[in-house]
Design a protein around this motif. Structure first.
Motif, short mmCIF file in Angstrom:
data_model
loop_
_atom_site.label_atom_id
_atom_site.label_comp_id
_atom_site.label_asym_id
_atom_site.label_seq_id
_atom_site.Cartn_x
_atom_site.Cartn_y
_atom_site.Cartn_z
N GLU A 151 -10.61 -4.55 -4.54
CA GLU A 151 -9.38 -4.30 -4.58
C GLU A 151 -7.99 -5.21 -4.97
O GLU A 151 -7.48 -3.78 -5.54
N ARG A 154 -9.25 -5.45 -8.39
CA ARG A 154 -7.96 -4.41 -9.23
C ARG A 154 -6.92 -4.70 -9.75
O ARG A 154 -5.91 -4.54 -10.61
N ARG A 155 -6.33 -4.65 -8.41
CA ARG A 155 -5.08 -4.32 -8.11
C ARG A 155 -3.96 -5.78 -8.82
O ARG A 155 -2.78 -5.91 -9.79
N ILE A 204 -6.17 7.62 -4.04
CA ILE A 204 -6.52 7.11 -5.69
C ILE A 204 -7.63 7.40 -5.56
O ILE A 204 -8.88 7.70 -6.89
N ALA A 223 -5.47 2.73 -9.51
CA ALA A 223 -4.86 1.33 -8.33
C ALA A 223 -2.82 1.84 -8.13
O ALA A 223 -2.15 2.95 -8.38
N THR A 224 -2.35 1.11 -7.33
CA THR A 224 -0.94 1.33 -6.98
C THR A 224 -0.18 0.14 -6.81
O THR A 224 -0.67 -1.65 -7.29
N LYS A 225 1.02 0.28 -7.53
CA LYS A 225 1.69 -0.74 -7.38
C LYS A 225 3.32 -0.65 -7.17
O LYS A 225 3.80 0.52 -7.65
#
Length: 420
Positions: A151, A154-155, A204, A223-225
């Protein structure tokens, strides 16, 4: 004797005789281990460690495993996770080993009475229970660590991809483990929750399940942002079976995401924005910026549809390209509306709905919603205050361009930028 003169441990006879866990049992336990490994799909025998001697000692001598021995089993569980072996296969290895070992033990304990056999079975089952539980715990800990590391990677990768100014050579190597080919044409879609992002893992996982099913797991990243869910997907997608992907337009990706996210218990209603497809690394960053702008514009324009496409909002980018000119237009044409009772916003909303419905007062009334009489009254006030008649084709283009510019600038919610 073997070729180098060393004494070979004797293989225990099948017909009887008491087995112990001494040196003579090495081949017997090795056979049990090899058979269990085959049963579990050729899992490495090394993952059994000293598990079989523990079982044999429990059956023959009733010995319970020590803490250090269980710690060693836990370490083997971690190793299995790091090697990418499924938890089911590792557990199957341990259960199959116990079954195979016990199948030989009745010959060893046949001379004992029933209570002794029962005690041996209980001791073996206790070791199996302790060992498998400890194995699973070690596996779970390792998997959590791997997920956290993935993770983080990935981020960091998604941040660098969306920024667009990172070193291409370095990104190619970092993207490869995630199945990304940066030479392909990609598009970025963003999902914004109504309030705050719900449980990110659940969101996700939900998106990955449906998107991987439709597009395959190559060239897809979720992913998150900045409080948003980010989906990076190929524009020329193929399904997992190699056939063309089942989304024909950029809107399809947005609808696919929305259909899945609206099922989550929190986060609704969702707003999805899809950037246009662009090739290469810098195309990813460009698609992302377009999707962010589309989210902002959709909010300012009070767009009712849950999925918006950057392509459909290009007119606002054109308008804002010469911001001083559009500021001047909005001020000259629409600023007089601020003199109306209640301010400019009700009249501006009426104009927008009037243009969106093709100049039909009854449909405008439904869209706002107000009475038809209120619509006609507001249109008349606009004509008086601005000098432009919304029903006059010669005036309509100027008014509509000014309304588009006002929404792009978030006026009258925000003051107009200073002319520069």
């Amino acid at each position: 004797m073997n070729d180098d003169g060393a004494r070979r441990p004797p293989r225990p006879a099948r017909g009887g005789g008491r087995r112990t866990t001494g040196d003579g049992d090495g081949q017997w336990l090795a056979d049990v281990a090899a058979g269990a490994a085959r049963d579990a799909g050729n899992v490495p025998v090394a993952l059994l460690g000293d598990y079989l001697p523990l079982l044999a000692d429990a059956a023959i001598a009733g010995r319970k495993p020590e803490r250090a021995e269980l710690d060693a089993v836990e370490a083997l569980g971690r190793r299995a996770a790091e090697q990418g072996i499924s938890a089911g296969r590792v557990v199957q290895l341990y259960l199959s080993a116990a079954r195979r070992l016990w199948q030989d033990l009745p010959e060893v304990v046949r001379s004992r009475d029933r209570e002794a056999v029962r005690a041996a079975a209980a001791a073996v089952l206790q070791v199996v229970d302790d060992a498998v539980a400890t194995l699973a715990e070690g596996y779970a800990v390792a998997r959590r660590d791997l997920v956290r590391r993935e993770e983080t990677l990935r981020r960091e990768l998604i941040d660098d991809l969306l920024r667009g100014d990172s070193d291409l050579g370095a990104l190619v190597g970092r993207a490869e483990p995630f199945g990304l080919d940066l030479a392909r044409v990609h598009q970025v879609a963003l999902a914004a929750p109504s309030r705050r992002l719900p449980d990110t893992d659940a969101a996700i996982t939900a998106l990955e399940a449906v998107i991987f099913d439709r597009l395959g797991d190559r060239d897809v990243l979720v992913a998150t942002k900045d409080g948003l869910l980010v989906v990076l997907a190929p524009a020329d997608a193929t399904a997992p079976d190699g056939t063309p992907g089942r989304h024909d337009t950029p809107d399809d990706l947005g609808r696919l995401m929305h259909d899945q996210l609206r099922r989550l218990p929190r986060g609704r209603p969702w707003r999805i924005a899809v950037g246009r497809p662009h090739p290469g690394l810098y195309g990813i960053a460009r698609s992302y910026e377009e999707a962010r702008e589309a989210l902002t514009m959709a909010s300012r324009l009070r767009v009712s549809t849950p999925v918006v496409n950057a392509r459909d909002l290009l007119i606002y980018r054109v308008l804002l390209r010469d911001q001083p000119a559009i500021v001047e237009l909005v001020h000259a044409v629409l600023h007089p509306l601020t003199q109306a009772r209640g301010g400019a916003e009700p009249l501006l909303a009426t104009l927008q709905a009037y243009f969106d419905t093709g100049g039909v007062a009854t449909e405008t009334a439904k869209r706002i919603p107000v009475s038809v009489r209120a619509v006609t009254y507001r249109l008349a006030r606009i004509r008086v205050l601005t000098g432009y008649d919304p029903a006059d084709p010669a005036h309509r283009f100027t008014l509509q361009a000014a309304v588009l510019g006002a929404r792009a600038l978030d006026w009258p919610e925000q003051p107009l930028p200073a002319a520069g």
